[in-house]
Design an enzyme around this catalytic site. Structure first.
Site, PDB file in Angstrom:
ATOM      1  N   HIS A 282      -5.660  43.518  77.380  1.00 31.80           N
ATOM      2  CA  HIS A 282      -6.931  42.872  77.703  1.00 31.80           C
ATOM      3  C   HIS A 282      -7.573  43.604  78.879  1.00 31.80           C
ATOM      4  CE1 HIS A 282      -9.473  39.800  79.582  1.00 31.80           C
ATOM      5  NE2 HIS A 282      -9.444  39.107  78.472  1.00 31.80           N
ATOM      6  N   ARG A 324     -10.902  43.572  74.170  1.00 32.97           N
ATOM      7  CA  ARG A 324      -9.668  43.752  73.406  1.00 32.97           C
ATOM      8  C   ARG A 324     -10.020  44.467  72.100  1.00 32.97           C
ATOM      9  NH1 ARG A 324      -7.753  37.815  72.248  1.00 32.97           N
ATOM     10  NH2 ARG A 324      -9.375  36.859  73.513  1.00 32.97           N
ATOM     11  N   CYS A 332     -19.445  42.279  80.964  1.00 35.96           N
ATOM     12  CA  CYS A 332     -18.554  42.214  82.131  1.00 35.96           C
ATOM     13  C   CYS A 332     -17.450  43.265  82.047  1.00 35.96           C
ATOM     14  CB  CYS A 332     -17.977  40.817  82.329  1.00 35.96           C
ATOM     15  SG  CYS A 332     -16.865  40.241  81.044  1.00 35.96           S
ATOM     16  N   ASP A 428     -23.694  38.763  79.153  1.00 32.68           N
ATOM     17  CA  ASP A 428     -22.631  39.289  78.310  1.00 32.68           C
ATOM     18  C   ASP A 428     -23.217  40.230  77.243  1.00 32.68           C
ATOM     19  OD1 ASP A 428     -21.119  39.369  75.926  1.00 32.68           O
ATOM     20  OD2 ASP A 428     -20.277  37.380  76.160  1.00 32.68           O
ATOM     21  N   ASP A 435     -25.704  34.815  83.741  1.00 37.04           N
ATOM     22  CA  ASP A 435     -24.954  33.993  84.690  1.00 37.04           C
ATOM     23  C   ASP A 435     -24.540  34.881  85.859  1.00 37.04           C
ATOM     24  OD1 ASP A 435     -22.259  35.148  84.198  1.00 37.04           O
ATOM     25  OD2 ASP A 435     -22.474  34.231  82.221  1.00 37.04           O
ATOM     26  N   HIS A 438     -21.532  37.446  85.123  1.00 35.00           N
ATOM     27  CA  HIS A 438     -21.904  38.671  84.418  1.00 35.00           C
ATOM     28  C   HIS A 438     -22.854  39.538  85.241  1.00 35.00           C
ATOM     29  CE1 HIS A 438     -20.056  36.656  80.921  1.00 35.00           C
ATOM     30  NE2 HIS A 438     -19.776  37.901  80.579  1.00 35.00           N
TER      31      HIS A 438
HETATM   32 ZN   LIG Z   1     -17.939  38.621  79.808  1.00 39.08          ZN
END
Ligand SMILES: [Zn+2]
Lengths: 498, 327
Positions: A282, A324, A332, A428, A435, A438
């Site tokens: 990840h 992933r 991000c 995103d 937000d 991000h």
């Molecule tokens: Zn994100």
């Protein structure tokens, strides 16, 4: 203006074989839809609209796949939707006149500053879900403002210092709000915020003695850290602990013991790092694990060639990074993956060594099959004379021994065109709301990619490495801590005198 | 709103409690405009938390506080202290947390709480835990927390019996689900019922190659295939099926990045290319005069630079590591 599209940069390939090089849908979209896509797929974005070369082999890549196509899976359908949205955006860019392109590729500084500054004083009721993350909210606003070189009012800075002092526990560490239990992640956010403010008042507000005791209490017998009293153990906890301890110069053998081995156990067969052993590789944990190991001077415990390969493959046709394998692009990860791979640009010595070991001479049988060479430097290092604060400092002095290992221009393109929100703030992906989280990590990733081609830490990037107008250039960061570099130096000096 | 009437301020058992407001200071930053019901719950929570009161009414209050913000780890922590002090029925607590988890499946605290409960309840709940994560994964087959929890339960409490079958099922539904591939790796390397990687390798290589041939653009099985020989490059090279699958895919699609990149690793690890492989790669080499004299690994690397432009920097660097190895 930097010429991105149409192969302006010398390093950009002049032709592309096919754009369907990695995400699953690319392969399927055409045959299943019947019609070819109306425009070049977004895969072509970084390498523009050059003609396709004829395939040199007898194999015909353009031939339709098997006649009876299986239905699309969830992964494929979701991926196609995102690709289509991103393609729409890039299509406009390709069609635009060059001065329009320049405007499209502008970083909307004023709007972002407005959005971030506003949040420091006003947050609506919906933010109650982040009521246990208020130091994070501070960091997600203060850090990107520093990246934008925006200076805060003295009053505001003092108020932030006062507020964080209320989050500081009497027995050390910072909680998610006044009176909350101290937590390693919010401690990281609080300390990084205070370092970013950088005043004497800010830096001296951190009770380092108690912080050290708090960290020792959070240490599990395995060597890894737990987030809070009775909390979860994972790679994030280990990174936030090690980053803070290194930054305020309280890292020692006691805190460091066993952490590196724990993190190394979290590297998966794919090459990236997972949150805990055996979980899935990840981006967030990969950055955390790698950065922590570098701060501990134990990066050789990872299989670095494998890690680099995995991260390099996380950059997709949308030009941004996914977190992933076979997941969707997300702004991000511009930081988590982008910074992780940028860190490896300074680890060439270790990488060369590992390549020699794994390829030239065959591993003796019977050795641990996990491939992470833990040989070498573990035991010798645990002598108590180690100056841990130096590792973070020396690392940034080191030059980049290779150029960017990812597509730094393509990444900037994704951030500028797909992640920016006109009203200010970043997101995103297209279709999502902005937000603060991000905004922080998209801008951190933008800074990392702008500076990824410079050799030393104190030189300015060449214009061809900054997409859009040169005024897009952000402040450089110290990538191990994700604080603005100047602020790091001030803090380093401050805490080395303590 | 129902909340306004039923907040802790109206609970008879709270009559003697004096709410404690949050100490945000005279000039707060990142101030949240809390709704009244939220503020009320948290003010009462602070009162009992500061008093350290581990009572039934405190337990009820934590449930309320969790409902308004399940991300508040302090509340969860305090709740665990209360549960222990009251010797509360943990199965009932499990029902409580599962209800919350179904609405907030991506919250660290909830899963941590669940793990804490499952650890106390022991192996008897293993299968129930598996059923629960299955339910969550049915909604989002890549939920990271759910997978981590499932792996923890398997390794701590057991319940491996049908896990490989479960992986098969998820991969049948979505062969691109990398979380399922990762789970498969755990099962074949760690399941006490299957005999470990050595015992499973042969059949896994077969399974994975089938998956690759069905979808050569699916990165997951390519990575999985390498993972089956992690740290054992010599065996990877020795297994002819590995170079064969690269060859098969490349014959169909000479520019398949995953096939080229695996082939590159094989060559670097000492693969002696077969005549058939050389013949397949010959046109690639001929298409580019600069590659005419290059060794095969370098030629493959040059091809990747061209057909994988997003990673052109990566492949350029990779090429330099090839030449430095020779010297
Ligand atoms: Zn994100």
């Amino acid at each position: 203006m930097v010429r991105l599209l149409g192969g302006g940069s010398a390093r950009r390939p002049q032709h592309t074989a096919r754009s369907r090089n990695r995400r699953p849908q690319q392969a399927r979209a055409q045959p299943s839809g019947g019609d070819p896509p109306p425009t070049p797929a977004p895969a072509a974005a970084p390498m523009a609209s050059s003609p396709q070369p004829a395939p040199p082999t007898g194999g015909d890549p353009a031939a339709p796949a098997d006649p009876e196509l299986p239905r699309l899976t969830v992964t494929q359908v979701e991926q196609m939707k995102v690709e289509a949205r991103v393609a729409d955006i890039y299509r406009v860019l390709f069609g635009a006149a060059s001065n329009t392109k320049s405007i499209m590729l502008e970083l909307w500084r004023d709007q972002h500053i407005e959005y971030l500054t506003h949040g420091l004083r006003h947050l609506g009721p919906a933010f109650h879900v982040l009521d246990a993350n208020r130091p994070w909210l501070c960091y997600w606003m203060v850090h990107p403002l520093a990246l934008l070189d925006e200076v805060l009012d003295d009053d505001l800075e003092d108020d932030i210092v006062d507020f964080l002092a209320r989050c500081q526990d009497k027995d050390g560490g910072y909680g998610g709000g006044p009176g909350q239990l101290p937590h390693l992640a919010t401690t990281y956010a609080a300390v990084n915020t205070l370092v970013t403010i950088g005043s004497e008042r800010a830096l001296s507000s951190i009770n380092r003695d108690n912080l050290y005791k708090f960290m020792l209490r959070m240490k599990d017998e395995s060597g890894a850290f737990r987030m809070h009293d009775g909390g979860e153990i994972d790679v994030r906890a280990s990174y936030t602990a090690i980053s803070v301890a290194s930054l305020v110069n309280i890292l020692d053998v006691e805190l460091a013991k066993g952490v590196g081995d724990y993190i190394a156990r979290c590297q998966t067969y794919e090459g990236g790092i997972a949150g805990e052993p055996h979980a899935e590789a990840h981006g967030g944990y990969t950055f955390c694990g790698l950065a922590a190991l570098i701060l501990l001077n134990e990066a050789e415990k990872l299989d670095l060639p494998c890690l680099i390969d995995w991260v390099a493959f996380r950059q997709g046709v949308e030009c941004g990074f996914q977190g992933r394998t076979n997941k969707l692009v997300d702004g991000c990860y511009s930081f988590w993956q982008g910074a992780a791979i940028a860190l490896t640009q300074k680890l060439v010595m270790i990488i060369d060594e590992q390549l020699k070991l794994s390829y030239s001479c065959k591993k003796p049988s019977g050795e641990d099959a996990c491939g992470t060479s833990s040989s070498g430097c573990t035991s010798e290092k645990s002598s108590s004379a180690v100056d841990y604060a130096k590792f973070g400092y020396d690392f940034i002095q080191r030059s980049n021994q290779v150029g960017p290992l990812f597509h730094n221009i393509a990444l900037q393109q994704y951030i500028l065109l797909c992640a920016q929100v006109l009203e200010g703030g970043l997101r995103d992906k297209p279709g999502k709301n902005r937000d603060h989280y991000h905004s922080c990590y998209c801008l951190s990733g933008l800074s990392v990619s702008q500076y990824s081609a410079t050799t030393d830490s104190d030189s300015c990037p060449l214009p061809q490495h900054v997409l859009g107008p040169y005024s897009n250039l952000l402040e450089p960061i110290h990538p191990l801590y994700n604080v603005v570099l100047d602020k790091y130096h001030t803090a380093y000096e401050f805490f080395s005198q303590e | 709103m129902e909340h306004a009437k039923s907040g802790p301020g109206s609970w008879p058992e709270m009559a003697d409690v004096v709410p404690v407001p949050q100490d945000d200071g005279p000039s707060p930053v990142v101030p949240i405009a809390y709704r009244d019901d939220f503020r009320e719950v948290m003010d009462y929570f602070r009162a009992l938390y500061l008093a350290g009161e581990r009572s039934p009414r405190a337990l009820r209050l934590t449930a309320e506080a969790i409902e308004v913000n399940p991300g508040n780890y302090t509340v969860w922590h305090f709740r665990r202290l209360i549960l222990e002090a009251l010797d509360y029925d943990l199965l009932q607590e499990m029902n409580f947390v599962e209800k919350i988890a179904e609405c907030n499946p991506k919250n660290y605290q909830i899963w941590h709480h669940k793990r804490w409960l499952a650890e106390k309840l022991g192996p008897d709940v293993a299968n129930k835990e598996h059923e629960f994560t299955m339910k969550i994964l049915a909604l989002d087959a890549k939920n990271y927390h759910a997978w981590s929890h499932r792996q923890w339960v398997l390794q701590t409490l057991g319940g491996w019996e049908s896990e490989l079958q479960y992986c098969n099922q998820l991969l049948e539904e979505d062969i691109f689900n990398n979380s399922a591939w990762n789970q498969r790796y755990l099962v074949i390397t760690r399941s006490p019922l299957l005999g470990g990687l050595m015992a499973m390798r042969d059949s896994e290589v077969h399974y994975t190659i089938e998956a690759i041939l069905a979808n050569p653009q699916n990165e997951s099985p390519w990575r999985y295939l390498r993972g089956l020989y992690k740290g054992e490059n010599n065996l990877l090279v020795a297994d002819e099926r590995i170079s064969d699958v690269c060859l098969k895919v490349l014959k169909n699609d000479w520019s398949c990045v995953f096939a080229l990149s695996l082939l590159l690793d094989l060559l670097r690890s000492g693969l002696q290319p077969s005549d058939e492989l050389k013949a397949t790669l010959e046109p690639i080499r001929n298409s580019n005069p600069e590659m005419a004299d290059a060794d095969l690994a370098t030629a493959v690397c040059c091809t990747l630079q061209k057909c994988d432009p997003l990673r052109v920097n990566y492949w350029s660097w990779y090429k330099t590591t090839l030449s430095s190895q020779i010297s």
